[in-house]
Design an enzyme around this catalytic site. Structure first.
Site, PDB file in Angstrom:
ATOM      1  N   SER A 189      40.116  -0.199  83.398  1.00  0.00           N
ATOM      2  CA  SER A 189      38.893  -0.065  84.198  1.00  0.00           C
ATOM      3  C   SER A 189      38.132  -1.383  84.142  1.00  0.00           C
ATOM      4  CB  SER A 189      38.012   1.056  83.638  1.00  0.00           C
ATOM      5  OG  SER A 189      36.707   1.011  84.180  1.00  0.00           O
ATOM      6  N   TYR A 202      33.939   5.225  76.332  1.00  0.00           N
ATOM      7  CA  TYR A 202      34.807   5.003  77.491  1.00  0.00           C
ATOM      8  C   TYR A 202      35.152   3.526  77.636  1.00  0.00           C
ATOM      9  CZ  TYR A 202      36.369   4.730  82.331  1.00  0.00           C
ATOM     10  OH  TYR A 202      37.097   4.475  83.467  1.00  0.00           O
TER      11      TYR A 202
END
Length: 312
Positions: A189, A202
């Site tokens: 990401s 995350y």
């Protein structure tokens, strides 16, 4: 006066050398951009790497789009996700649309005892591409200690975002090494490129995926295996809670169609030209400016979410 002439000549050549260096850098960057984002390497993706592609988290969003794109390139596809009903539906769609064989494995990547089942399901298959896509994020940006059900979130996020990448790679990589060909595409990401406060766990797990991919690529590229870290920014998916695609927030189909062209060309990619430009700009910001901007953005998102849920 005479002593000034050699100095002037030296400065001239320093200036000329600098200009030439910058011109070469710019030319190389433009050539690379044209090769990656214009021409791409779509022809290198297909059954030539192996009959089968394996995609985790393959019933929605980016994972589903990778499965469809690889089927479009003539590869048989193993779909691995949690919901059997969704798996059956996507499997049927891919079979009908692309006329390729599919298999499904229903498992919950939040659990640790699933990999024997996956190993059995993959036994005997010539796997050319593995897409480690399955992932989970926060419900909303939150301070670490205030994340609801924190113990469970820590365990699930590590199992889904980190353990799955390691274990799936462990299952598939030996066959690729034996055949001296294959590709592993790990979906990290943009949040893994730099720290993202209020999405702390995350962001950290996606940094793991990025570093794991880079290390693995260096270890195994001489053995014919290409490992790619894919670092998208926002894509219009359920996970990102974005419904309408825009230029900077593409649909999963648009993103994957672009990202697939980078396989074999970029071992670390943002997958999409606009995201690559965003990544370049963000990476060159002073860290204190970047962190302040991201913290303020996530605080605003957090406040909006909490206000909305309080009303409901």
């Amino acid at each position: 006066m005479e002593s000034a002439l050699p100095a002037a000549g030296f400065l001239y050549w320093v200036g000329a050398g600098t200009v030439a260096y910058l011109a070469l850098r710019i030319s190389y960057s433009l050539f690379t951009a044209l090769r990656v984002w214009g021409v791409g390497n779509e022809a290198g993706v297909g059954p030539g790497l192996g009959e089968w592609a394996v995609v985790t988290g393959s019933t929605d969003g980016i994972g589903k789009s990778y499965a469809e794109e690889l089927a479009k390139h003539g590869m048989k596809v193993v779909l691995i996700s949690r919901s059997k009903d969704k798996l059956d539906q996507v499997s049927s769609e891919i079979k009908e649309k692309f006329k390729v064989e599919t298999r499904t494995i229903a498992v919950d990547f939040a659990s640790e005892d699933i990999y024997d089942k996956i190993k059995t399901g993959l036994a005997g298959l010539e796997i050319g591409i593995l897409v480690n896509n399955v992932g989970m994020s926060y419900e909303y940006p939150e301070y670490f200690l205030d994340v609801p059900d924190l113990d469970n979130v820590i365990k699930k996020m590590i199992n889904i975002n980190i353990l799955s990448v390691c274990k799936m790679t462990q299952l598939v990589l030996p066959g690729m090494v034996e055949r001296s060909k294959g590709a592993i595409l790990n979906i990290s990401s943009g949040s893994g490129m730099l720290p993202v406060p209020l999405l702390t766990i995350y962001s950290a797990t996606k940094t793991f995926v990025d570093f794991f991919s880079q290390c693995l690529h260096e270890e195994y590229r001489s053995k014919g295996v290409f490992v790619q870290s894919v670092l998208p920014y926002f894509v219009a998916t359920k996970l990102a809670k974005i419904r309408k695609p825009t230029l900077d927030k593409p649909s999963p189909e648009t993103f994957v169609k672009s990202a697939i062209k980078t396989v074999g060309l970029q071992s670390r990619t943002n997958g999409y030209l606009i995201h690559a430009l965003m990544g370049s700009i963000i990476s060159n910001l002073p860290s204190w400016i970047y962190l302040k901007i991201v913290m303020n953005m996530n605080k605003s998102t957090r406040a909006h979410y909490l206000k909305k849920t309080k009303k409901n």
